[in-house]
Structure formats: structure tokens, C-alpha cells
Design a protein around this motif. Structure first.
Motif, short mmCIF file in Angstrom:
data_model
loop_
_atom_site.label_atom_id
_atom_site.label_comp_id
_atom_site.label_asym_id
_atom_site.label_seq_id
_atom_site.Cartn_x
_atom_site.Cartn_y
_atom_site.Cartn_z
N TYR A 159 -0.50 -11.10 -2.31
CA TYR A 159 0.31 -12.26 -1.96
C TYR A 159 1.81 -11.97 -2.04
O TYR A 159 2.26 -11.25 -2.93
CB TYR A 159 -0.05 -13.43 -2.89
N GLY A 160 2.55 -12.53 -1.07
CA GLY A 160 3.99 -12.37 -1.04
C GLY A 160 4.43 -11.04 -0.45
O GLY A 160 5.56 -10.60 -0.67
N VAL A 161 3.56 -10.41 0.32
CA VAL A 161 3.86 -9.10 0.89
C VAL A 161 4.63 -9.27 2.20
O VAL A 161 4.16 -9.96 3.11
CB VAL A 161 2.56 -8.31 1.16
N PRO A 162 5.81 -8.66 2.31
CA PRO A 162 6.59 -8.76 3.56
C PRO A 162 5.86 -8.13 4.74
O PRO A 162 5.12 -7.15 4.57
CB PRO A 162 7.88 -7.99 3.26
N GLU A 163 6.07 -8.67 5.92
CA GLU A 163 5.42 -8.15 7.12
C GLU A 163 5.79 -6.69 7.37
O GLU A 163 4.99 -5.92 7.90
CB GLU A 163 5.77 -9.01 8.33
N SER A 164 6.98 -6.29 6.97
CA SER A 164 7.41 -4.90 7.16
C SER A 164 6.50 -3.92 6.40
O SER A 164 6.25 -2.80 6.87
CB SER A 164 8.86 -4.71 6.72
N LEU A 174 2.14 0.01 6.54
CA LEU A 174 0.80 0.43 6.11
C LEU A 174 -0.06 0.85 7.29
O LEU A 174 -0.70 1.90 7.25
CB LEU A 174 0.13 -0.72 5.34
N ILE A 175 -0.07 0.05 8.35
CA ILE A 175 -0.93 0.40 9.48
C ILE A 175 -0.38 1.57 10.29
O ILE A 175 -1.14 2.24 11.00
CB ILE A 175 -1.22 -0.81 10.41
N GLU A 176 0.91 1.85 10.16
CA GLU A 176 1.51 2.97 10.90
C GLU A 176 1.62 4.25 10.06
O GLU A 176 1.96 5.30 10.59
CB GLU A 176 2.91 2.57 11.39
N ALA A 177 1.31 4.16 8.79
CA ALA A 177 1.50 5.30 7.88
C ALA A 177 0.56 6.45 8.22
O ALA A 177 -0.60 6.24 8.62
CB ALA A 177 1.27 4.86 6.44
N GLU A 178 1.06 7.65 8.06
CA GLU A 178 0.23 8.84 8.23
C GLU A 178 -0.90 8.83 7.20
O GLU A 178 -2.02 9.23 7.49
CB GLU A 178 1.09 10.10 8.08
N SER A 179 -0.59 8.36 5.99
CA SER A 179 -1.59 8.22 4.93
C SER A 179 -1.53 6.79 4.38
O SER A 179 -0.75 6.50 3.48
CB SER A 179 -1.32 9.23 3.80
N PRO A 180 -2.37 5.90 4.93
CA PRO A 180 -2.35 4.51 4.45
C PRO A 180 -2.63 4.40 2.95
O PRO A 180 -2.05 3.56 2.26
CB PRO A 180 -3.45 3.83 5.27
N GLY A 181 -3.52 5.25 2.43
CA GLY A 181 -3.82 5.21 0.99
C GLY A 181 -2.61 5.54 0.15
O GLY A 181 -2.33 4.87 -0.85
N ARG A 182 -1.86 6.53 0.55
CA ARG A 182 -0.64 6.92 -0.18
C ARG A 182 0.42 5.83 -0.05
O ARG A 182 1.11 5.50 -1.02
CB ARG A 182 -0.12 8.24 0.35
N TYR A 183 0.55 5.26 1.14
CA TYR A 183 1.52 4.18 1.36
C TYR A 183 1.18 2.99 0.48
O TYR A 183 2.06 2.41 -0.16
CB TYR A 183 1.50 3.78 2.85
N PHE A 184 -0.09 2.61 0.44
CA PHE A 184 -0.53 1.51 -0.42
C PHE A 184 -0.16 1.77 -1.87
O PHE A 184 0.39 0.91 -2.55
CB PHE A 184 -2.05 1.32 -0.28
N LYS A 185 -0.48 2.96 -2.34
CA LYS A 185 -0.21 3.30 -3.74
C LYS A 185 1.29 3.25 -4.05
O LYS A 185 1.70 2.78 -5.12
CB LYS A 185 -0.77 4.69 -4.05
N GLN A 186 2.11 3.70 -3.12
CA GLN A 186 3.56 3.77 -3.36
C GLN A 186 4.25 2.42 -3.25
O GLN A 186 5.14 2.11 -4.04
CB GLN A 186 4.19 4.76 -2.37
N TYR A 187 3.85 1.59 -2.28
CA TYR A 187 4.63 0.38 -1.98
C TYR A 187 3.95 -0.95 -2.32
O TYR A 187 4.63 -1.97 -2.37
CB TYR A 187 5.01 0.36 -0.50
N ILE A 188 2.63 -0.96 -2.52
CA ILE A 188 1.93 -2.24 -2.68
C ILE A 188 1.19 -2.33 -4.01
O ILE A 188 1.30 -3.34 -4.71
CB ILE A 188 0.96 -2.46 -1.50
N LYS A 189 0.45 -1.31 -4.36
CA LYS A 189 -0.36 -1.34 -5.58
C LYS A 189 0.51 -1.64 -6.80
O LYS A 189 1.58 -1.06 -6.96
CB LYS A 189 -1.07 0.00 -5.76
N ASP A 190 0.04 -2.57 -7.63
CA ASP A 190 0.72 -2.96 -8.88
C ASP A 190 2.08 -3.62 -8.67
O ASP A 190 2.83 -3.81 -9.63
CB ASP A 190 0.87 -1.76 -9.83
N LYS A 191 2.42 -3.98 -7.43
CA LYS A 191 3.71 -4.62 -7.16
C LYS A 191 3.54 -6.08 -6.71
O LYS A 191 4.50 -6.84 -6.71
CB LYS A 191 4.50 -3.83 -6.12
N TYR A 192 2.33 -6.46 -6.31
CA TYR A 192 2.07 -7.80 -5.80
C TYR A 192 0.84 -8.39 -6.48
O TYR A 192 -0.10 -7.68 -6.80
CB TYR A 192 1.85 -7.77 -4.27
#
Length: 74
Positions: free
Chosen positions: A37-42, A47-65
């Protein structure tokens, strides 16, 4: 109903986004479906454009929202 897009990842199966509510939904290959929740559209776009979606998730989303695990979603 949220449209889910498949991603190429060893951890994530698909992702969806509801812009007006800023809700990111992720279906993980092993752990089920979660909404963040509260995740910006950017970040969804990144995430969908990342070369590694799993790494992107871990870096920018996990434990932040705040998130919940959803039940009974395939």
C-alpha cells in the motif's frame, strides 16, 4: 479485478497495480499473493521494466511499504 502482468523472475510470477489507490499486487512463485500500500506508480513501472524484478523488489519495495498477504487468489 486487477490486471496482472507476468514478469520474468525466479521469485515473482506476476504484478499488478491500481493507480488511484496506489496498491501494488505481487504474486510470488512460492509465497502467494501480497498487496503493498502507498506504492508510487513509478515503482510499479520500474518493477515491470527491471532486468531483475526480484532484485528491484528487494531494493525498493520490500520492508518499505505496509502489506498484507491475500488469501484464495490464484
Amino acid at each position: 479485478m486487477m490486471e496482472m502482468k507476468a514478469v520474468t523472475s525466479s521469485k515473482l510470477a506476476s504484478v499488478g497495480y491500481r493507480p488511484n489507490a496506489m496498491i501494488l499486487r505481487i504474486k510470488f512463485i512460492k509465497d502467494g499473493v501480497f498487496e503493498y500500500y502507498g506504492v508510487p506508480e513509478s515503482l510499479y513501472s520500474g518493477l515491470i521494466e527491471a532486468e531483475s524484478p526480484g532484485r528491484y523488489f528487494k531494493q525498493y519495495i520490500k520492508d518499505k511499504y505496509r502489506y498484507v498477504r491475500l488469501q484464495n487468489l490464484s
